[in-house]
Design a protein around this motif. Structure first.
Motif, PDB file in Angstrom:
ATOM      1  N   ARG A 359       2.392 -50.029  12.002  1.00  0.00           N
ATOM      2  CA  ARG A 359       2.271 -51.357  11.401  1.00  0.00           C
ATOM      3  C   ARG A 359       0.865 -51.648  10.899  1.00  0.00           C
ATOM      4  NH1 ARG A 359       3.280 -54.653  16.993  1.00  0.00           N
ATOM      5  NH2 ARG A 359       1.534 -53.826  18.175  1.00  0.00           N
ATOM      6  N   SER A 360      -0.136 -50.888  11.397  1.00  0.00           N
ATOM      7  CA  SER A 360      -1.494 -51.086  10.896  1.00  0.00           C
ATOM      8  C   SER A 360      -1.594 -50.721   9.425  1.00  0.00           C
ATOM      9  CB  SER A 360      -2.480 -50.248  11.714  1.00  0.00           C
ATOM     10  OG  SER A 360      -2.192 -48.861  11.602  1.00  0.00           O
ATOM     11  N   PHE A 361      -0.709 -49.839   8.933  1.00  0.00           N
ATOM     12  CA  PHE A 361      -0.674 -49.504   7.508  1.00  0.00           C
ATOM     13  C   PHE A 361       0.195 -50.480   6.726  1.00  0.00           C
ATOM     14  CE2 PHE A 361      -1.262 -45.206   9.454  1.00  0.00           C
ATOM     15  CZ  PHE A 361      -2.573 -45.038   9.049  1.00  0.00           C
ATOM     16  N   VAL A 362       1.204 -51.048   7.408  1.00  0.00           N
ATOM     17  CA  VAL A 362       2.173 -51.901   6.715  1.00  0.00           C
ATOM     18  C   VAL A 362       1.626 -53.304   6.468  1.00  0.00           C
ATOM     19  CG1 VAL A 362       4.431 -53.011   6.961  1.00  0.00           C
ATOM     20  CG2 VAL A 362       4.151 -50.592   7.554  1.00  0.00           C
ATOM     21  N   THR A 363       0.855 -53.830   7.432  1.00  0.00           N
ATOM     22  CA  THR A 363       0.368 -55.203   7.328  1.00  0.00           C
ATOM     23  C   THR A 363      -0.453 -55.407   6.054  1.00  0.00           C
ATOM     24  OG1 THR A 363       0.296 -55.405   9.737  1.00  0.00           O
ATOM     25  CG2 THR A 363      -0.985 -56.990   8.465  1.00  0.00           C
ATOM     26  N   GLY A 364       0.001 -56.343   5.223  1.00  0.00           N
ATOM     27  CA  GLY A 364      -0.720 -56.664   3.988  1.00  0.00           C
ATOM     28  C   GLY A 364      -0.601 -55.618   2.905  1.00  0.00           C
ATOM     29  N   CYS A 365       0.391 -54.724   3.003  1.00  0.00           N
ATOM     30  CA  CYS A 365       0.490 -53.634   2.027  1.00  0.00           C
ATOM     31  C   CYS A 365       0.815 -54.135   0.622  1.00  0.00           C
ATOM     32  CB  CYS A 365       1.528 -52.611   2.473  1.00  0.00           C
ATOM     33  SG  CYS A 365       3.221 -53.242   2.552  1.00  0.00           S
ATOM     34  N   ASP A 366       1.350 -55.347   0.507  1.00  0.00           N
ATOM     35  CA  ASP A 366       1.702 -55.868  -0.822  1.00  0.00           C
ATOM     36  C   ASP A 366       0.480 -56.378  -1.578  1.00  0.00           C
ATOM     37  OD1 ASP A 366       1.806 -57.802   1.362  1.00  0.00           O
ATOM     38  OD2 ASP A 366       2.246 -59.285  -0.180  1.00  0.00           O
ATOM     39  N   ILE A 367      -0.655 -56.575  -0.870  1.00  0.00           N
ATOM     40  CA  ILE A 367      -1.849 -57.129  -1.543  1.00  0.00           C
ATOM     41  C   ILE A 367      -3.100 -56.277  -1.338  1.00  0.00           C
ATOM     42  CG2 ILE A 367      -1.024 -59.517  -1.467  1.00  0.00           C
ATOM     43  CD1 ILE A 367      -2.718 -59.926   1.030  1.00  0.00           C
ATOM     44  N   ASP A 368      -3.065 -55.321  -0.419  1.00  0.00           N
ATOM     45  CA  ASP A 368      -4.249 -54.528  -0.093  1.00  0.00           C
ATOM     46  C   ASP A 368      -4.172 -53.170  -0.782  1.00  0.00           C
ATOM     47  OD1 ASP A 368      -6.264 -52.984   1.034  1.00  0.00           O
ATOM     48  OD2 ASP A 368      -6.067 -53.897   3.009  1.00  0.00           O
ATOM     49  N   PRO A 369      -5.039 -52.898  -1.772  1.00  0.00           N
ATOM     50  CA  PRO A 369      -4.989 -51.609  -2.484  1.00  0.00           C
ATOM     51  C   PRO A 369      -5.221 -50.417  -1.552  1.00  0.00           C
ATOM     52  CG  PRO A 369      -6.312 -53.205  -3.702  1.00  0.00           C
ATOM     53  CD  PRO A 369      -6.034 -53.810  -2.369  1.00  0.00           C
ATOM     54  N   GLY A 370      -6.088 -50.583  -0.560  1.00  0.00           N
ATOM     55  CA  GLY A 370      -6.331 -49.492   0.380  1.00  0.00           C
ATOM     56  C   GLY A 370      -5.094 -49.144   1.176  1.00  0.00           C
ATOM     57  N   GLN A 371      -4.376 -50.165   1.641  1.00  0.00           N
ATOM     58  CA  GLN A 371      -3.124 -49.939   2.348  1.00  0.00           C
ATOM     59  C   GLN A 371      -2.100 -49.259   1.440  1.00  0.00           C
ATOM     60  OE1 GLN A 371      -3.911 -50.377   5.474  1.00  0.00           O
ATOM     61  NE2 GLN A 371      -2.724 -52.149   6.126  1.00  0.00           N
ATOM     62  N   GLN A 372      -2.063 -49.692   0.203  1.00  0.00           N
ATOM     63  CA  GLN A 372      -1.092 -49.137  -0.739  1.00  0.00           C
ATOM     64  C   GLN A 372      -1.327 -47.649  -0.980  1.00  0.00           C
ATOM     65  OE1 GLN A 372      -1.507 -51.693  -4.143  1.00  0.00           O
ATOM     66  NE2 GLN A 372      -0.589 -53.476  -3.100  1.00  0.00           N
ATOM     67  N   ARG A 373      -2.598 -47.265  -1.147  1.00  0.00           N
ATOM     68  CA  ARG A 373      -2.895 -45.841  -1.365  1.00  0.00           C
ATOM     69  C   ARG A 373      -2.492 -45.013  -0.154  1.00  0.00           C
ATOM     70  NH1 ARG A 373      -7.460 -48.162  -3.956  1.00  0.00           N
ATOM     71  NH2 ARG A 373      -8.687 -48.011  -2.027  1.00  0.00           N
ATOM     72  N   MET A 374      -2.759 -45.530   1.034  1.00  0.00           N
ATOM     73  CA  MET A 374      -2.410 -44.791   2.242  1.00  0.00           C
ATOM     74  C   MET A 374      -0.895 -44.636   2.364  1.00  0.00           C
ATOM     75  SD  MET A 374      -3.708 -43.252   4.861  1.00  0.00           S
ATOM     76  CE  MET A 374      -5.383 -43.907   4.957  1.00  0.00           C
ATOM     77  N   ILE A 375      -0.153 -45.709   2.108  1.00  0.00           N
ATOM     78  CA  ILE A 375       1.302 -45.647   2.210  1.00  0.00           C
ATOM     79  C   ILE A 375       1.882 -44.678   1.190  1.00  0.00           C
ATOM     80  CG2 ILE A 375       3.408 -46.994   1.773  1.00  0.00           C
ATOM     81  CD1 ILE A 375       2.048 -49.341   3.157  1.00  0.00           C
ATOM     82  N   LEU A 376       1.379 -44.732  -0.038  1.00  0.00           N
ATOM     83  CA  LEU A 376       1.882 -43.821  -1.063  1.00  0.00           C
ATOM     84  C   LEU A 376       1.646 -42.366  -0.675  1.00  0.00           C
ATOM     85  CD1 LEU A 376       0.826 -45.712  -4.327  1.00  0.00           C
ATOM     86  CD2 LEU A 376       3.143 -45.326  -3.483  1.00  0.00           C
ATOM     87  N   ALA A 377       0.495 -42.082  -0.064  1.00  0.00           N
ATOM     88  CA  ALA A 377       0.204 -40.716   0.365  1.00  0.00           C
ATOM     89  C   ALA A 377       1.165 -40.271   1.472  1.00  0.00           C
ATOM     90  CB  ALA A 377      -1.245 -40.619   0.851  1.00  0.00           C
ATOM     91  N   ILE A 378       1.440 -41.158   2.426  1.00  0.00           N
ATOM     92  CA  ILE A 378       2.350 -40.815   3.518  1.00  0.00           C
ATOM     93  C   ILE A 378       3.771 -40.620   3.001  1.00  0.00           C
ATOM     94  CG2 ILE A 378       3.385 -41.661   5.656  1.00  0.00           C
ATOM     95  CD1 ILE A 378       0.745 -43.089   6.237  1.00  0.00           C
ATOM     96  N   LEU A 379       4.206 -41.499   2.098  1.00  0.00           N
ATOM     97  CA  LEU A 379       5.563 -41.373   1.554  1.00  0.00           C
ATOM     98  C   LEU A 379       5.713 -40.097   0.729  1.00  0.00           C
ATOM     99  CD1 LEU A 379       6.340 -45.061   0.478  1.00  0.00           C
ATOM    100  CD2 LEU A 379       7.098 -43.837   2.525  1.00  0.00           C
ATOM    101  N   ALA A 380       4.663 -39.728   0.002  1.00  0.00           N
ATOM    102  CA  ALA A 380       4.715 -38.481  -0.768  1.00  0.00           C
ATOM    103  C   ALA A 380       4.813 -37.278   0.170  1.00  0.00           C
ATOM    104  CB  ALA A 380       3.481 -38.369  -1.660  1.00  0.00           C
ATOM    105  N   LEU A 381       4.069 -37.323   1.277  1.00  0.00           N
ATOM    106  CA  LEU A 381       4.135 -36.245   2.264  1.00  0.00           C
ATOM    107  C   LEU A 381       5.538 -36.139   2.847  1.00  0.00           C
ATOM    108  CD1 LEU A 381       2.763 -34.145   4.148  1.00  0.00           C
ATOM    109  CD2 LEU A 381       2.230 -36.057   5.688  1.00  0.00           C
ATOM    110  N   ALA A 382       6.118 -37.283   3.226  1.00  0.00           N
ATOM    111  CA  ALA A 382       7.462 -37.272   3.804  1.00  0.00           C
ATOM    112  C   ALA A 382       8.484 -36.706   2.818  1.00  0.00           C
ATOM    113  CB  ALA A 382       7.857 -38.690   4.230  1.00  0.00           C
ATOM    114  N   GLU A 383       8.345 -37.100   1.556  1.00  0.00           N
ATOM    115  CA  GLU A 383       9.290 -36.617   0.546  1.00  0.00           C
ATOM    116  C   GLU A 383       9.182 -35.111   0.368  1.00  0.00           C
ATOM    117  OE1 GLU A 383      10.793 -37.888  -3.929  1.00  0.00           O
ATOM    118  OE2 GLU A 383       8.821 -38.529  -3.207  1.00  0.00           O
TER     119      GLU A 383
END
Length: 446
Positions: A359-383
C-alpha cells in the motif's frame, strides 16, 4: 568497616543493596505497553518497526537502576520490578518511565511519538519505617511473588478501555485476580473463542467480479472491543503464531463451504502464513490434510507469504513446504511486494502466482508521478513473468481507476469494502451481485 558497624547497618545495607540480596518489604510491578503499533506499522517498514522497539527498550532500560532491569515480556510490552518502595515512590518512578517511553523517537528519517499505557500494581508486606527497618523483616504471607504481580498487572492492562489508552494507572494488588484466568495472549484468546476471521474482498479490475477474500484476524477483546492485528501481532510468540494460523485456516475453509452453500461464486480465500509455520517440518502435509478433510480443492486456497521468504533467507523446511503446496495446486501470493528483497528468486523457485503491491506504493498513485513510475515498473515485471498483480490498500476511487487503467489485475482496500465478519459477507455478496451489471468494464492495457 568494623564487624560491629557492619552488623549494626546490615538491615539497611540489605535494603539498599542488590535486590537479590535483600528481603523485600514491598514490591511493585510496572507494565508499560506500546499501544499505537498499528498506526506505527503503517508508517514504518518491518525493519524500522523492530528498530523502534529496540530503541524504546534501550531508552527505558537506561532510565532505571542497574538492579531494576527492564524485562521485555513480548515486543512492545515492558515490565519493571520495583522493590522496597512506598506506593508514592513507586508511582514517581512509574511516571518518570512513562514520560520517557512516550518521548519522541527518530526512526528512518521520521519523528514518531509512541503511545504507552501503564499499569502499576503495588503490594506492601510491611511498614518501611520504624522497627521493621531495624530487624530482619520477613515478607508477610500477603506479599505476592513477582510473577503473580506481573499477571495481576497484565490483567489490569487487558481491562484498559480505549479512553484510558496512553495513561498510567496505579492499582493495589488484588488477590481476587490472582486465581482468575488470564487472557493475555492470542493463544489464550483463541481458546476463549475471542479470535474471529474477518474477510476483505478482492475484485477483478477488468470485470468487477469478486476473485476472493483475504482472511484477517480480529480479537474481540472483552474490555477493548475489536482489535486489529497491528495491535496484538508485535507481541505474539511463536506459539501464538501457530495457534493463530490454525484458527484462521479453519475459519477460512469453513467460510468457503458457507459461501458455496449459499450459492455465491467465491473462487478463493487467502490466509497469511508466517515464517514460523513455514519453518515447521510437515506443515504442508498438515495443511493439505485439512483441505482434504474439508473437501476443498487446493487451488481455492491462497497462501500469502512475505516478500522476505526467499530461497536465500529461508531454511530447507520453508522451501520444501512452499514447493509442496505449490505443486499440490495451492496458489502462492507474495505479500508487501517492493518492501523486501529476494523476490525474483522466490518467484522463480516457489511458483508464485500473484504479487501484492504494498500500500505504500498505492497511496496517492493517481496524483504522485513517483508512485506511478514505480507501479508501472512493477506491473511490467509481473506481465513479463506471467503472474498476476493485486494492489492492496486501495482507499479511493481514483486510485482504483488508475490501477485498472495501468493493467493491474485485482484490487483490495477500503475503496471496495472494509474487512467484515463472515455473516456480513453474505449481504455484501448479494449487493455486489445485484450491482455487477452496472459496473464499468475497463479493458486491459496492451
Amino acid at each position: 568497616m568494623s564487624k560491629n558497624v557492619t552488623r549494626l547497618f546490615a538491615p539497611i545495607l540489605r535494603l539498599l543493596g542488590r535486590p537479590d540480596q535483600a528481603r523485600d518489604l514491598s514490591r511493585s510491578v510496572l507494565l508499560l505497553q506500546l499501544e499505537n503499533t498499528e498506526l506505527l506499522s503503517r508508517t514504518l517498514d518491518k525493519a524500522a518497526m523492530s528498530h523502534l522497539l529496540v530503541q524504546l527498550s534501550m531508552t527505558l532500560g537506561r532510565a532505571v537502576r542497574p538492579y531494576d532491569p527492564v524485562r521485555v515480556l513480548s515486543p512492545g510490552l515492558f515490565a519493571f520490578v520495583l522493590r522496597n518502595r512506598t506506593e508514592r515512590d513507586a508511582m514517581q518512578v512509574a511516571h518518570r518511565l512513562h514520560r520517557k517511553g512516550q518521548a519522541q523517537i527518530s526512526i528512518a528519517g521520521q519523528t514518531l511519538t509512541p503511545v504507552i499505557s501503564g499499569a502499576l500494581v503495588h503490594a506492601d508486606g510491611g511498614c518501611l519505617t520504624g522497627p521493621n527497618l531495624a530487624r530482619d523483616h520477613l515478607p508477610g504471607p500477603d506479599l505476592p511473588d513477582i510473577e503473580t504481580l506481573i499477571d495481576n498487572a497484565r490483567q489490569r492492562l487487558q481491562a484498559t478501555s480505549d479512553s484510558d489508552l496512553g495513561r498510567l494507572r496505579l492499582y493495589p494488588y488484588d488477590t481476587t485476580l490472582a486465581g482468575a484466568p488470564l487472557v493475555a495472549t492470542i493463544s489464550d484468546a483463541i481458546n476463549a473463542d475471542q479470535v474471529e476471521a474477518w474477510f476483505q474482498p478482492q475484485v477483478c479490475c477488468h470485470s468487477g467480479a469478486i476473485t476472493g477474500f483475504e482472511a484477517l484476524a480480529r480479537w474481540n477483546h472483552p474490555a477493548r472491543g475489536i482489535l486489529a492485528p497491528g495491535v496484538f501481532m508485535p507481541q505474539m510468540s511463536e506459539a501464538d503464531h501457530t495457534a493463530l494460523t490454525q484458527a484462521m485456516l479453519t475459519q477460512s475453509l469453513m467460510a468457503l463451504k458457507e459461501w458455496d452453500g449459499a450459492g455465491f461464486d467465491v473462487p478463493t480465500v487467502s490466509v497469511n502464513i508466517s515464517n514460523t509455520e513455514l519453518s515447521e517440518r510437515g506443515f504442508a502435509d498438515c495443511l493439505l490434510w485439512e483441505l482434504d478433510r474439508h473437501e476443498i480443492r487446493p487451488d481455492r486456497l491462497v497462501i500469502e507469504v512475505l516478500e522476505s521468504v526467499g530461497p536465500v533467507t529461508s531454511n530447507a523446511d520453508v522451501r520444501v513446504n512452499l514447493r509442496k503446496l505449490s505443486k499440490a495446486g495451492c496458489h502462492i501470493d507474495l505479500d508487501d511486494f517492493g518492501t523486501g528483497y529476494a523476490s525474483l528468486d522466490a518467484i522463480r523457485q516457489f511458483g508464485i502466482h500473484r504479487i501484492k503491491l504494498d500500500r505504500s506504493f498505492v497511496t496517492g498513485c493517481d496524483i504522485d508521478p513517483g508512485q506511478q513510475r514505480m507501479i508501472l515498473a512493477i506491473l511490467a515485471l509481473a506481465e513479463r513473468l506471467g503472474i498476476a498483480a493485486l494492489g492492496e490498500g486501495v482507499e479511493t476511487r481514483e486510485e482504483h481507476a488508475f490501477l485498472a487503467q495501468m493493467g493491474c489485475d485485482e484490487v483490495q482496500g477500503y475503496a471496495i469494502a472494509r474487512p467484515m465478519p463472515l455473516s456480513a459477507t453474505m449481504d455484501f455478496l448479494r449487493r455486489h451481485s445485484a450491482a455487477a451489471a452496472d459496473l464499468p468494464s475497463i479493458a486491459r492495457r496492451g
